[in-house]
Motif scaffolding. Structure first.
Motif, PDB file in Angstrom:
ATOM      1  N   LYS A 195       0.860  -1.181   0.000  1.00 13.82           N
ATOM      2  CA  LYS A 195       0.000   0.000   0.000  1.00 13.82           C
ATOM      3  C   LYS A 195       0.895   1.228   0.000  1.00 13.82           C
ATOM      4  CE  LYS A 195      -3.565  -2.438   2.628  1.00 13.82           C
ATOM      5  NZ  LYS A 195      -4.386  -2.474   3.869  1.00 13.82           N
ATOM      6  N   TYR A 196       0.453   2.279  -0.708  1.00 11.56           N
ATOM      7  CA  TYR A 196       1.266   3.487  -0.888  1.00 11.56           C
ATOM      8  C   TYR A 196       0.465   4.711  -0.474  1.00 11.56           C
ATOM      9  CZ  TYR A 196       4.332   0.435  -3.543  1.00 11.56           C
ATOM     10  OH  TYR A 196       5.173  -0.587  -3.913  1.00 11.56           O
ATOM     11  N   GLU A 197       0.926   5.362   0.589  1.00  6.50           N
ATOM     12  CA  GLU A 197       0.221   6.553   1.054  1.00  6.50           C
ATOM     13  C   GLU A 197       0.470   7.742   0.147  1.00  6.50           C
ATOM     14  OE1 GLU A 197       4.342   6.880   2.528  1.00  6.50           O
ATOM     15  OE2 GLU A 197       2.855   5.233   2.466  1.00  6.50           O
ATOM     16  N   TYR A 198       1.564   7.723  -0.628  1.00  5.95           N
ATOM     17  CA  TYR A 198       1.876   8.874  -1.476  1.00  5.95           C
ATOM     18  C   TYR A 198       1.235   8.789  -2.859  1.00  5.95           C
ATOM     19  CZ  TYR A 198       5.888   5.688  -2.424  1.00  5.95           C
ATOM     20  OH  TYR A 198       6.699   4.618  -2.688  1.00  5.95           O
ATOM     21  N   PHE A 199       0.596   7.679  -3.204  1.00  5.15           N
ATOM     22  CA  PHE A 199      -0.234   7.591  -4.404  1.00  5.15           C
ATOM     23  C   PHE A 199      -1.709   7.632  -3.984  1.00  5.15           C
ATOM     24  CE2 PHE A 199       3.326   4.830  -6.353  1.00  5.15           C
ATOM     25  CZ  PHE A 199       3.942   5.953  -6.912  1.00  5.15           C
ATOM     26  N   TRP A 200      -2.509   8.413  -4.702  1.00  3.57           N
ATOM     27  CA  TRP A 200      -3.940   8.546  -4.429  1.00  3.57           C
ATOM     28  C   TRP A 200      -4.179   9.000  -2.988  1.00  3.57           C
ATOM     29  CZ3 TRP A 200      -7.214   4.115  -7.022  1.00  3.57           C
ATOM     30  CH2 TRP A 200      -6.888   4.030  -8.371  1.00  3.57           C
ATOM     31  N   ALA A 201      -3.465  10.024  -2.571  1.00  5.20           N
ATOM     32  CA  ALA A 201      -3.560  10.502  -1.185  1.00  5.20           C
ATOM     33  C   ALA A 201      -4.975  10.934  -0.832  1.00  5.20           C
ATOM     34  CB  ALA A 201      -2.588  11.664  -0.970  1.00  5.20           C
ATOM     35  N   ASP A 202      -5.716  11.465  -1.814  1.00  7.30           N
ATOM     36  CA  ASP A 202      -7.085  11.912  -1.546  1.00  7.30           C
ATOM     37  C   ASP A 202      -8.054  10.752  -1.403  1.00  7.30           C
ATOM     38  OD1 ASP A 202      -6.716  11.298  -4.256  1.00  7.30           O
ATOM     39  OD2 ASP A 202      -8.217  12.740  -4.933  1.00  7.30           O
TER      40      ASP A 202
END
Length: 569
Positions: free
Chosen positions: A345-352
């Motif tokens: 999981k990546y918090e910096y992609f699709w942050a919204d």
């Protein structure tokens, strides 16, 4: 002459009035009114004239940059691409575009050098003239560094205007590979003389030139050698790398994944980079790698189609990962920052949207696992438009992001230094070489350097294979790996050929069923072995494109010795 080369030569020789308005050093002349006599009259105009060298002439090199650098090298799976199977021919579109782009860069650089000397007004400072010419020289050297490592012997075009005026632009003979390396080093020597120690963020400075010089010497050191490398070249590679390490004041970005985020486009770690704009006016100033590399639907523009490709099984093996497992190892933080797999999981992609979940997106949104290798790309990706706004303060466009492409990073220089110090020895315990090598590893394992020294992952003796693997993991999918194989082939061709031939370049069957059920059924989910590529010595030079051969018949003839002393800046 290729039309694209003519375009950039015209742009640089007859550079342009009516400036566009941007908020950073990517300000550039507009492309409508060519009037060289009214330009180069202020320091600002001189810098604006060279600014496009940080993106536009390189645009057509992007896809080939990745396919040669990573697919050919076995780091990346790309379906039926000839770069997977070493079957590239002279009509290959990416090869054609790549060659045209590199010659365009050279033409643009030559035009800048000519115009700064001949057209700059009395208000332009000597410091500005030297800085702008120094930046152009580094880009010129970089273009030739790519040319010699891709095609081998190529012509030296020192001054496009002079060649065109003499009517022999398309009659140039190829220079020998040692000649070309000498030309690159001569070019960098002058760049070092002219460039300031510090420049504006993101711009080339003297230490950018030192870094490239160290990389050129390390590469050159093995050419024409048999099992060893030229010690004088190795010493120079180490000396120039050490200047960057000890004198530049640059530091590693503390968190590896942060290097590749928009807000770090101009980070201290980046010594040489393409800096793009996230819009398409003019076309060619944008980064389009996300379109080629990201999963379908990764952005809201419908402009991503890279999901069916992905980091190779061989690269996963190098990281100690296995797509036929539901558990990620995650000891080396570079793996997740390079490739996304089940469980990531990546918090910096699709942050919204609360972040991007690879498994959820593949299984519940796409309804398929697009990548046959069980991994998809991370580096070179921005995310969605909101992520772009968060990073740069403005939105991106269809097939256009503003994410910088880092070509030489400080960690690369650290590893160049370690390898150059090791040189022809079987092992080395040199204190400085071990320090910089372990600083790279400390960040990879997510630990402060002092704390890392007390772990079992610290290296106490360097060998070539240790450094060779570390370079792969550190720089994976950054467009550099093939050139490591080229320089390895210079002095140890059997090792280069055998390693490439033995790579795992295949894909998996049945990953979706495995990830949905959590149960591995070997009859359904398994690795598809592919035939080993039929690679030999000839594959370490790519063929000249048909378009180049049509323009210059001498490209099919033997190279000639060129007296480099005839050239000067």
């Amino acid at each position: 002459m290729n039309n694209r080369i003519l375009k950039y030569l015209a742009l640089s020789l007859g550079v342009l009035v009516g400036l566009s308005s941007c908020e950073d050093f990517l300000d550039r002349p507009t492309e409508d009114n060519y009037n060289v006599d009214n330009f180069y009259q202020t320091d600002e105009q001189c810098f604006q004239a060279v600014n496009p060298l940080y993106n536009s002439p390189w645009y057509d090199f992007q896809r080939g940059f990745f396919k040669v650098g990573e697919v050919l090298a076995g780091n990346y799976y790309w379906g039926g691409s000839p770069y997977m199977t070493f079957t590239i021919n002279s009509s290959d579109e990416d090869l054609v575009n790549m060659s045209a782009s590199l010659w365009s860069v050279n033409a643009y650089c030559n035009g800048i050098l000519e115009n700064i000397d001949l057209k700059s007004g009395p208000e332009v400072s000597e410091t500005t003239k030297k800085t702008v010419k120094g930046e152009a020289l580094v880009w010129k050297a970089m273009a030739y560094f790519y040319l010699v490592r891709i095609f081998g012997e190529v012509p030296i075009v020192h001054n496009n205007s002079a060649e065109i005026a003499a009517g022999n632009y398309n009659e140039k003979y190829k220079a020998t590979i040692p000649n070309i390396y000498d030309y690159i080093l001569m070019t960098l020597d002058k760049a070092i003389e002219w460039l300031p120690e510090k420049n504006a963020p993101g711009r080339i400075d003297r230490y950018s030139a030192y870094a490239l010089m160290s990389k050129v010497y390390l590469t050159k050191s093995g050419y024409g050698m048999d099992g060893s490398r030229n010690q004088d070249d190795l010493d120079k590679a180490a000396a120039y790398a050490l200047k960057v390490i000890d004198e530049s004041g640059r530091e590693l970005v503390p968190v590896f994944s942060d290097i590749f985020r928009l807000q770090n486009n101009f980070s201290s770690e980046s010594l040489l980079a393409w800096h793009w704009r996230g819009d398409r006016d003019p076309w060619t100033q944008q980064n389009t790698l996300q379109s080629d590399l990201a999963l379908t639907g990764f952005s809201e523009f419908g402009d991503t189609w890279g999901g069916y490709a992905g980091p190779s099984v061989d690269l996963q093996n190098a990281f100690g990962e296995d797509a036929l497992s539901l558990d990620r190892v995650n000891r080396d933080t570079r793996r997740k920052a390079t490739m996304m797999m089940y469980g990531d999981k990546y918090e910096y992609f699709w942050a919204d949207k609360g972040g991007f979940d690879w498994a959820d997106y593949n299984l519940n949104v796409l309804g398929e696992v697009q990548s046959g290798t069980g991994a998809n790309q991370v580096k070179h990706l921005v995310g969605n438009n909101n992520d772009h706004v968060l990073g740069l303060g403005y939105g991106m466009a269809n097939m256009a992001t503003g994410l910088s492409t880092h070509l030489i990073r400080l960690s690369d220089v650290y590893l160049i230094y370690a390898e150059a110090v090791l040189g022809n020895q079987g092992s080395s315990s040199d204190a400085k070489a071990l320090e910089v090598f372990n600083r790279v590893r400390a960040r990879a394992f997510g630990k402060p350097y002092d704390e890392f020294l007390n772990t079992s992952d610290v290296v106490t003796s360097l060998t070539f294979d240790l450094i060779w693997k570390e370079r792969r993991l550190e720089l994976a999918t950054e467009g550099d790996r093939w050139y490591d194989y080229v320089r390895l082939h210079y002095f140890n061709p059997n090792k280069a050929i055998n390693e490439l031939r033995d790579q795992a370049r295949g894909t998996y069957n049945g990953l979706k069923a495995f990830y949905e059920t959590g149960t591995l059924d070997p009859s359904t989910t398994y690795y598809n072995e592919v035939p080993k590529p039929n690679i030999n010595d000839s594959h370490f030079k790519l063929p000249f494109p048909d378009t180049d051969l049509t323009m210059n018949k001498h490209l099919l003839e033997e190279a000639v010795e060129v007296d480099i002393s005839q050239f000067s800046y």
